[in-house]
Scaffold this motif. Structure first.
Motif, PDB file in Angstrom:
ATOM      1  N   LEU A 181       0.828  -1.209   0.000  1.00 28.99           N
ATOM      2  CA  LEU A 181       0.000   0.000   0.000  1.00 28.99           C
ATOM      3  C   LEU A 181       0.858   1.252   0.000  1.00 28.99           C
ATOM      4  CD1 LEU A 181      -2.837  -1.014   2.505  1.00 28.99           C
ATOM      5  CD2 LEU A 181      -2.849  -1.138   0.009  1.00 28.99           C
ATOM      6  N   LEU A 182       1.985   1.207   0.717  1.00 24.14           N
ATOM      7  CA  LEU A 182       2.876   2.367   0.727  1.00 24.14           C
ATOM      8  C   LEU A 182       3.441   2.638  -0.662  1.00 24.14           C
ATOM      9  CD1 LEU A 182       4.714   1.773   4.106  1.00 24.14           C
ATOM     10  CD2 LEU A 182       3.357   3.789   3.506  1.00 24.14           C
ATOM     11  N   ARG A 183       3.699   1.590  -1.419  1.00 18.71           N
ATOM     12  CA  ARG A 183       4.208   1.784  -2.787  1.00 18.71           C
ATOM     13  C   ARG A 183       3.166   2.434  -3.684  1.00 18.71           C
ATOM     14  NH1 ARG A 183       6.738  -3.416  -2.073  1.00 18.71           N
ATOM     15  NH2 ARG A 183       5.101  -4.431  -3.302  1.00 18.71           N
ATOM     16  N   GLN A 184       1.880   2.241  -3.337  1.00 21.20           N
ATOM     17  CA  GLN A 184       0.814   2.871  -4.113  1.00 21.20           C
ATOM     18  C   GLN A 184       0.719   4.373  -3.846  1.00 21.20           C
ATOM     19  OE1 GLN A 184      -2.965   0.911  -3.525  1.00 21.20           O
ATOM     20  NE2 GLN A 184      -2.073  -1.128  -3.744  1.00 21.20           N
ATOM     21  N   MET A 185       1.281   4.809  -2.720  1.00 15.29           N
ATOM     22  CA  MET A 185       1.168   6.223  -2.331  1.00 15.29           C
ATOM     23  C   MET A 185       2.327   7.016  -2.915  1.00 15.29           C
ATOM     24  SD  MET A 185      -0.183   5.975   1.598  1.00 15.29           S
ATOM     25  CE  MET A 185      -0.692   7.704   1.629  1.00 15.29           C
ATOM     26  N   ARG A 186       2.418   7.011  -4.224  1.00 12.06           N
ATOM     27  CA  ARG A 186       3.484   7.735  -4.908  1.00 12.06           C
ATOM     28  C   ARG A 186       3.374   9.229  -4.594  1.00 12.06           C
ATOM     29  NH1 ARG A 186       2.461   3.819  -9.358  1.00 12.06           N
ATOM     30  NH2 ARG A 186       0.651   5.082  -9.838  1.00 12.06           N
ATOM     31  N   GLY A 187       4.527   9.854  -4.333  1.00 14.08           N
ATOM     32  CA  GLY A 187       4.541  11.271  -4.021  1.00 14.08           C
ATOM     33  C   GLY A 187       4.407  11.567  -2.541  1.00 14.08           C
ATOM     34  N   HIS A 188       4.212  10.533  -1.735  1.00  9.89           N
ATOM     35  CA  HIS A 188       4.089  10.724  -0.291  1.00  9.89           C
ATOM     36  C   HIS A 188       5.180   9.904   0.385  1.00  9.89           C
ATOM     37  CE1 HIS A 188       0.284  12.877  -0.698  1.00  9.89           C
ATOM     38  NE2 HIS A 188      -0.029  11.988  -1.613  1.00  9.89           N
ATOM     39  N   LYS A 189       6.394  10.424   0.341  1.00  4.57           N
ATOM     40  CA  LYS A 189       7.547   9.691   0.838  1.00  4.57           C
ATOM     41  C   LYS A 189       8.013  10.273   2.166  1.00  4.57           C
ATOM     42  CE  LYS A 189       9.169   8.415  -3.776  1.00  4.57           C
ATOM     43  NZ  LYS A 189      10.297   8.465  -4.736  1.00  4.57           N
ATOM     44  N   GLY A 190       8.532   9.413   3.006  1.00  2.00           N
ATOM     45  CA  GLY A 190       9.102   9.852   4.261  1.00  2.00           C
ATOM     46  C   GLY A 190       8.157   9.676   5.432  1.00  2.00           C
ATOM     47  N   ASN A 191       8.729   9.338   6.570  1.00  4.51           N
ATOM     48  CA  ASN A 191       7.937   9.150   7.782  1.00  4.51           C
ATOM     49  C   ASN A 191       7.859  10.442   8.586  1.00  4.51           C
ATOM     50  OD1 ASN A 191       7.693   6.526   6.988  1.00  4.51           O
ATOM     51  ND2 ASN A 191       8.738   5.639   8.754  1.00  4.51           N
ATOM     52  N   THR A 192       6.873  10.488   9.451  1.00  4.98           N
ATOM     53  CA  THR A 192       6.666  11.644  10.306  1.00  4.98           C
ATOM     54  C   THR A 192       6.294  11.155  11.691  1.00  4.98           C
ATOM     55  OG1 THR A 192       5.486  13.758  10.497  1.00  4.98           O
ATOM     56  CG2 THR A 192       4.240  11.902   9.578  1.00  4.98           C
ATOM     57  N   ILE A 193       5.681  12.002  12.498  1.00  7.70           N
ATOM     58  CA  ILE A 193       5.156  11.615  13.808  1.00  7.70           C
ATOM     59  C   ILE A 193       3.697  12.043  13.869  1.00  7.70           C
ATOM     60  CG2 ILE A 193       7.413  11.728  14.940  1.00  7.70           C
ATOM     61  CD1 ILE A 193       6.639  14.440  16.076  1.00  7.70           C
ATOM     62  N   VAL A 194       2.978  11.567  14.862  1.00 10.92           N
ATOM     63  CA  VAL A 194       1.527  11.803  14.911  1.00 10.92           C
ATOM     64  C   VAL A 194       1.188  13.291  14.875  1.00 10.92           C
ATOM     65  CG1 VAL A 194      -0.544  11.561  16.325  1.00 10.92           C
ATOM     66  CG2 VAL A 194       1.008   9.616  16.052  1.00 10.92           C
ATOM     67  N   ALA A 195       1.899  14.101  15.654  1.00  7.01           N
ATOM     68  CA  ALA A 195       1.564  15.528  15.703  1.00  7.01           C
ATOM     69  C   ALA A 195       1.638  16.169  14.331  1.00  7.01           C
ATOM     70  CB  ALA A 195       2.498  16.250  16.680  1.00  7.01           C
ATOM     71  N   PHE A 196       2.715  15.911  13.594  1.00  4.00           N
ATOM     72  CA  PHE A 196       2.842  16.494  12.262  1.00  4.00           C
ATOM     73  C   PHE A 196       1.907  15.807  11.256  1.00  4.00           C
ATOM     74  CE2 PHE A 196       6.875  18.101  13.984  1.00  4.00           C
ATOM     75  CZ  PHE A 196       6.794  19.427  13.576  1.00  4.00           C
ATOM     76  N   GLY A 197       1.598  14.531  11.507  1.00  3.81           N
ATOM     77  CA  GLY A 197       0.653  13.839  10.634  1.00  3.81           C
ATOM     78  C   GLY A 197      -0.740  14.429  10.718  1.00  3.81           C
ATOM     79  N   LEU A 198      -1.054  15.029  11.861  1.00  5.61           N
ATOM     80  CA  LEU A 198      -2.366  15.655  12.060  1.00  5.61           C
ATOM     81  C   LEU A 198      -2.371  17.124  11.679  1.00  5.61           C
ATOM     82  CD1 LEU A 198      -3.346  14.120  15.514  1.00  5.61           C
ATOM     83  CD2 LEU A 198      -4.434  13.657  13.315  1.00  5.61           C
ATOM     84  N   LYS A 199      -1.223  17.687  11.385  1.00 10.59           N
ATOM     85  CA  LYS A 199      -1.137  19.119  11.090  1.00 10.59           C
ATOM     86  C   LYS A 199      -1.875  19.443   9.800  1.00 10.59           C
ATOM     87  CE  LYS A 199       2.275  22.766  10.219  1.00 10.59           C
ATOM     88  NZ  LYS A 199       3.709  23.055  10.014  1.00 10.59           N
ATOM     89  N   ASP A 200      -2.726  20.462   9.873  1.00 10.11           N
ATOM     90  CA  ASP A 200      -3.437  20.962   8.685  1.00 10.11           C
ATOM     91  C   ASP A 200      -4.155  19.849   7.947  1.00 10.11           C
ATOM     92  OD1 ASP A 200      -0.620  23.096   8.041  1.00 10.11           O
ATOM     93  OD2 ASP A 200      -2.418  23.505   9.213  1.00 10.11           O
ATOM     94  N   GLU A 201      -4.804  18.953   8.729  1.00 11.87           N
ATOM     95  CA  GLU A 201      -5.545  17.867   8.054  1.00 11.87           C
ATOM     96  C   GLU A 201      -6.727  18.456   7.281  1.00 11.87           C
ATOM     97  OE1 GLU A 201      -8.740  17.464   9.457  1.00 11.87           O
ATOM     98  OE2 GLU A 201      -8.234  18.945  10.963  1.00 11.87           O
TER      99      GLU A 201
END
Length: 201
Positions: A181-201
């Motif tokens: 599934l991650l390979r399907q998400m082209r253009g969305h590379k790199g890991n983050t943390i929950v706080a930044f993952g929720l930023k400007d949702e």
């Protein structure tokens, strides 16, 4: 907001079923309960898939319980403000750097920071249904890699032998669906943390 791959629901079902089976095998050795929040303290790396799932959760929470969603947003803003000065990544994108020094810094980073998804009054997760994979696998015996040993929550499996712990092992994603599934998400590379993952949702 990043688009969740169609089969993310399938991944969630597979992992949750594996957790239920591990919990059945573990019985009273697995002491995870609502209100136990030790695993909600200290940031951890999440994938773009996790981040997209969290954002979808925030959209749904905003529609069903706007006040609770706003509390999550407020905690997120406050968390990001605290984390930004020493964040071992790019605070603009929220992506973690993956060089050796940054990974070492992340291992010691903000160990007392509480996850913004955690409701401090109830001790439960406001985004539980959409939580990252790490949250879904924390507690039972799991391996972070094929060559790694079993790791368990330090609060669990007291009095259990190594063999008994091994008999409760959780194999969360045997067909590596998450990686597909991650390979399907082209253009969305790199890991983050929950706080930044929720930023400007």
């Amino acid at each position: 907001m990043a688009q969740l791959p169609r089969d993310d629901n399938k991944l969630v079902q597979i992992v949750d079923a594996a957790l239920a089976e591990a919990a059945r095998k573990s019985g009273p050795w697995l002491v995870c309960r609502p209100g136990c929040t030790q695993c909600c303290v200290g940031p951890f790396s999440i994938t773009p898939l996790d981040a997209a799932r969290l954002q979808k959760g925030m959209q749904e929470l905003s529609a069903t319980d706007p006040a609770r969603a706003e509390r999550v947003r407020q905690r997120t803003r406050e968390s990001i403000a605290r984390l930004t000065p020493d964040f071992p990544g790019d605070p603009t994108t929220g992506l973690l750097f993956d060089d050796v020094d940054s990974e070492a810094a992340f291992a010691e980073f903000a160990d007392s920071e509480v996850c913004p998804a955690l409701d401090p009054e109830s001790g439960t997760c406001d985004l539980y249904a959409w939580r990252p994979m790490t949250c879904r696998t924390f507690g039972p015996p799991v391996r972070s890699g094929p060559e790694d040993g079993l790791a368990v929550c330090e609060l669990c499996y007291h009095g259990a032998s190594d063999a008994e712990i091994a008999s409760c092992e959780m194999v969360s994603d045997p067909e590596n669906l998450e990686e597909k599934l991650l390979r399907q998400m082209r253009g969305h590379k790199g890991n983050t943390i929950v706080a930044f993952g929720l930023k400007d949702e």
